[in-house]
Write a protein that holds these residues in place. Structure first.
Motif, PDB file in Angstrom:
ATOM      1  N   CYS A 283     -25.108  33.494   8.099  1.00 16.80           N
ATOM      2  CA  CYS A 283     -25.480  34.054   9.395  1.00 16.80           C
ATOM      3  C   CYS A 283     -24.728  35.331   9.723  1.00 16.80           C
ATOM      4  CB  CYS A 283     -25.305  33.025  10.497  1.00 16.80           C
ATOM      5  SG  CYS A 283     -23.803  32.077  10.396  1.00 16.80           S
ATOM      6  N   LEU A 289     -30.162  34.160  10.613  1.00 22.04           N
ATOM      7  CA  LEU A 289     -29.807  33.046   9.729  1.00 22.04           C
ATOM      8  C   LEU A 289     -30.650  33.142   8.468  1.00 22.04           C
ATOM      9  CD1 LEU A 289     -29.242  29.335  10.614  1.00 22.04           C
ATOM     10  CD2 LEU A 289     -30.839  29.955   8.791  1.00 22.04           C
ATOM     11  N   ARG A 319     -32.356  28.472  14.076  1.00 23.91           N
ATOM     12  CA  ARG A 319     -32.760  29.869  13.946  1.00 23.91           C
ATOM     13  C   ARG A 319     -33.844  30.218  14.963  1.00 23.91           C
ATOM     14  NH1 ARG A 319     -36.583  32.900  11.231  1.00 23.91           N
ATOM     15  NH2 ARG A 319     -35.785  34.941  10.613  1.00 23.91           N
TER      16      ARG A 319
END
Ligand SMILES: *Cc1c(COP(=O)(O)O)cnc(C)c1O
Length: 341
Positions: A283, A289, A319
């Motif tokens: 990330c 991500l 995400r």
């Protein structure tokens, strides 16, 4: 405001000088007023401290258009604070938070025509940078510094959809045990260029580094933090004082805990445990991500159960939720979204 006529969906991640950038200089113990300029070039002494002793640091963040048409940035106060912490460790004068935010607001406003429209996956990438600009031959901090914030439109990190990546365990160290791994210093990247290119030549997207003193624990990659999901669907966050505190990672972890009800465990993670994890992800600002499908190491390859075709279930949920918070489709925690226009 008329937008620039760009192919927003296919921008890639490359430098492109746009209309305005913001600059201030520090000398005689104080920062100048500073302001916008149109000149993309910087002229420096051949003896500028940055050239010899690498006195430099940077930040990275994005401005983008929300669904309802506003231009916003995401938690820029965190970047301002992190840059101050970096500066202290490098004997550079911390830029006041208000100045950082003013530079950001003015630059984004002046370049509003370059901020990609909503729905293109593209954004305006913002790069604040500070260097020791004063001449320095004896080994010492510079006496003059330059802060500049510039920007460029960049495309979605995942052109053509989110695909799990393959990474390898690095044969090199990223940061010394009591060194500069926790700050965003240019020097951390200089030494990573060779290992990064080696990883690419071997067919991997990135290196994952282990702790430099024992090579037992997971640290992070060259430019992104690592997250795991264990068998019980807990979010496992590697802990070490040489990991760079990623704003994205801290936000994803908050989202996991407070929006999705996941249990978050921040602790040292042995590399030997990684084979038992269900999901793995990187990330950072660029990708938000990125799912990891496999990790190559000298002791064999680890394939995560989530596979090489699609993002893992929990990673996908975190995400998506953070992306919706960023685009203001879901209400953000207090102070996360800074509206500029
Ligand atoms: C910038 C950076 C990250 C990501 O941080 P974000 O604030 O999420 O963009 C992670 N690791 C390293 C080493 C970095 O330099």
């Amino acid at each position: 405001m008329e937008k620039k006529n760009l192919d927003w969906a296919n921008l890639g991640f490359t430098y492109r000088p746009i209309d305005y950038r913001w600059q201030t200089r520090w000398h005689d113990g104080a920062w100048e007023e500073g302001g916008l300029t149109t000149d993309p070039d910087i002229t420096l002494s051949e003896a500028a401290c940055v050239f010899h002793y690498s006195q430099s640091c940077f930040e990275g963040l994005k401005a983008y258009t929300t669904k309802d048409g506003h231009i916003v940035t995401f938690r820029p106060d965190q970047n301002a604070e992190r840059m101050q912490n970096t500066c202290r460790r490098l004997e550079m004068p911390p830029l006041p938070k208000e100045t950082f935010l003013k530079a950001l607001d003015e630059t984004v406003k002046a370049n509003a025509a370059w901020v990609p429209p909503f729905g293109t996956g593209a954004s305006l990438y913002i790069r604040p940078v500070m260097i020791g600009s004063g001449p320095q031959i004896g080994v010492a901090p510079a006496h003059e510094f330059l802060f500049r914030l510039f920007a460029m439109p960049v495309g979605s990190y995942f052109q053509g959809g989110v695909k799990p990546i393959r990474i390898q365990v690095a044969q090199y160290d990223r940061a010394a045990p009591r060194g500069t791994g926790h700050i965003k210093a240019g020097l951390n990247y200089a030494m990573s260029l060779y290992p990064t290119m080696e990883a690419h030549r071997a067919g991997f997207a990135e290196n994952i580094y282990l702790d430099p003193s024992t090579h037992t624990y997971v640290e992070e990659t060259g430019g992104a933090n690592v997250l795991f999901v264990d068998k019980d669907n807990n979010l496992i966050v590697p802990k070490s004082n040489s990991i760079l505190p990623s704003v994205t990672r801290r936000s994803l972890v908050y989202v996991g805990e407070h929006y999705l009800g996941l249990k978050v465990i921040e602790r040292q993670v042995k590399f030997s445990e990684v084979k038992d994890m269900k999901e793995c992800a990187l990330c950072g600002t660029a990708a938000v991500l990125a799912p990891v499908g496999m990790i190559h190491s000298e002791d064999g390859d680890i394939y995560f159960p989530s596979g090489m075709d699609k993002i893992g279930e929990i990673s996908g949920k975190i995400r998506e939720t953070l992306l919706k918070i960023q685009s203001c489709e879901i209400e953000a925690p207090e102070g996360w979204i800074r509206r500029i226009l």
